[in-house]
Design a protein around this motif. Structure first.
Motif, short mmCIF file in Angstrom:
data_model
loop_
_atom_site.label_atom_id
_atom_site.label_comp_id
_atom_site.label_asym_id
_atom_site.label_seq_id
_atom_site.Cartn_x
_atom_site.Cartn_y
_atom_site.Cartn_z
N ILE A 98 -1.33 -4.46 -12.04
CA ILE A 98 -0.68 -3.16 -11.88
C ILE A 98 -0.69 -2.74 -10.42
O ILE A 98 0.32 -2.28 -9.87
CB ILE A 98 -1.38 -2.10 -12.76
CG1 ILE A 98 -1.15 -2.42 -14.23
CG2 ILE A 98 -0.86 -0.70 -12.43
CD1 ILE A 98 -1.93 -1.53 -15.17
N ARG A 99 -1.85 -2.89 -9.77
CA ARG A 99 -1.94 -2.53 -8.34
C ARG A 99 -0.99 -3.38 -7.50
O ARG A 99 -0.35 -2.88 -6.59
CB ARG A 99 -3.37 -2.72 -7.86
CG ARG A 99 -4.36 -1.66 -8.34
CD ARG A 99 -5.74 -1.93 -7.78
NE ARG A 99 -6.71 -0.95 -8.23
CZ ARG A 99 -6.96 0.19 -7.61
NH1 ARG A 99 -6.29 0.49 -6.50
NH2 ARG A 99 -7.87 1.04 -8.07
N SER A 100 -0.89 -4.68 -7.82
CA SER A 100 0.01 -5.56 -7.09
C SER A 100 1.46 -5.14 -7.29
O SER A 100 2.27 -5.13 -6.35
CB SER A 100 -0.19 -7.01 -7.53
OG SER A 100 0.72 -7.87 -6.88
N GLY A 101 1.81 -4.80 -8.53
CA GLY A 101 3.17 -4.35 -8.81
C GLY A 101 3.52 -3.08 -8.06
O GLY A 101 4.61 -2.95 -7.50
N GLU A 102 2.59 -2.12 -8.04
CA GLU A 102 2.82 -0.87 -7.31
C GLU A 102 2.93 -1.12 -5.81
O GLU A 102 3.73 -0.48 -5.12
CB GLU A 102 1.69 0.12 -7.61
CG GLU A 102 1.70 0.64 -9.04
CD GLU A 102 0.53 1.56 -9.31
OE1 GLU A 102 -0.44 1.55 -8.49
OE2 GLU A 102 0.57 2.28 -10.33
N TYR A 103 2.11 -2.05 -5.31
CA TYR A 103 2.15 -2.39 -3.89
C TYR A 103 3.52 -2.95 -3.50
O TYR A 103 4.12 -2.51 -2.51
CB TYR A 103 1.04 -3.41 -3.60
CG TYR A 103 1.11 -4.03 -2.22
CD1 TYR A 103 0.60 -3.36 -1.11
CD2 TYR A 103 1.67 -5.30 -2.02
CE1 TYR A 103 0.66 -3.92 0.16
CE2 TYR A 103 1.72 -5.87 -0.77
CZ TYR A 103 1.21 -5.18 0.31
OH TYR A 103 1.28 -5.75 1.57
N HIS A 104 4.02 -3.90 -4.27
CA HIS A 104 5.32 -4.51 -3.95
C HIS A 104 6.46 -3.51 -4.17
O HIS A 104 7.43 -3.51 -3.40
CB HIS A 104 5.53 -5.77 -4.78
CG HIS A 104 4.71 -6.93 -4.34
ND1 HIS A 104 3.46 -7.21 -4.85
CD2 HIS A 104 4.94 -7.89 -3.40
CE1 HIS A 104 2.97 -8.30 -4.27
NE2 HIS A 104 3.85 -8.72 -3.39
#
Length: 262
Positions: A98-104
């Motif tokens: 989830i954090r990676s998705g929000e980052y990208h």
């Protein structure tokens, strides 16, 4: 499914056929529309979870877009960038995904935010071409036109592959292609206008709940020097207004020779 079940138990063939039509055509169409709308919302920064304002500054071909006062509160600096990457790489399972998705998603919106008008137009045309081609793949598959589906799939995959190759070449030319002369005669000094995401390298296992780790990020810089604008790719995050030294690789593509210390 309701139409299929009701038609089956009641013996109504028309209702059953309508149910299968909805399942075979309506569901793929709905999924396609939702995906396209979601991508548009993410690109423009209106998708939930994006850390950037949905309002984007306007720009012209002769000048780069810079954040206005309303956007400054949502701007990220080097510290925030490092903290966000550390948060991704220190979390596990779905939380890291989830954090990676929000980052990208944040960086995608940030790229759009700083794009020039002509870049936005070209980007939407490119996006429309890909989505139309993908839609034709589904349409031809539904109509059992195998050749048409294969051709559209080849165009879709080939376009993305060519785009990736061009991006990799530009990144590598900028990262490795510039070396200063012994007397430093080819070294120019400039100021960073903005720094946006270019690409990232991550690791993830095949298991559904596997943790995501971002092991490398490349950024695209816009640099102003002597009234001209240049572009560079770097593995370091630079902040707006930061002074950098660089050498020209080709045209407006340059290579930064002084890396920031994180």
């Amino acid at each position: 499914m309701i139409c299929v079940l009701c038609g089956t138990f009641s013996g109504n063939k028309f209702l059953t056929d309508m149910g299968f039509i909805i399942l075979s055509i309506g569901v793929p169409v709905c999924i396609f529309v939702l995906v396209v709308v979601g991508l548009i919302l993410m690109i423009t920064g209106r998708l939930g979870g994006s850390s950037y304002s949905s309002e984007t500054p306007t720009s012209t071909d002769s000048e780069a877009a810079t954040p206005n006062s309303a956007d400054s509160e949502t701007s990220f600096g080097r510290k925030e960038e490092i903290d966000e990457l550390n948060a991704i790489n220190s979390s596990y399972g779905y939380e890291s995904r989830i954090r990676s998705g929000e980052y990208h998603a944040r960086h995608v919106a940030n790229n759009y935010r700083f794009a020039k008008d002509r870049e936005k137009i070209f980007g939407w045309l490119f996006f429309g071409f890909l989505m139309t081609d993908f839609a034709l793949i589904v349409v031809f598959a539904i109509l059992n036109i195998l050749i048409g589906s294969i051709v559209c799939f080849a165009i879709f995959g080939g376009t993305i592959l060519i785009s990736l190759i061009v991006k990799i070449i530009l990144e590598q030319l900028s990262l490795r292609g510039g070396k200063p002369n012994a007397d430093g005669s080819n070294v120019l000094n400039g100021v960073v206008l903005f720094c946006v995401f270019s690409s990232s390298t991550s690791t993830s296992g095949s298991r559904r709940y596997h943790t995501t780790r971002i092991i490398g990020v490349k950024y695209r810089l816009a640099i102003e020097a002597d009234g001209k604008q240049y572009f560079a790719y770097t593995r370091d995050y630079f902040e707006e207004g930061e002074a950098v030294s660089f050498v020209i690789v080709k045209g407006k593509l340059v290579s930064v020779i002084n890396n920031c210390k994180n």
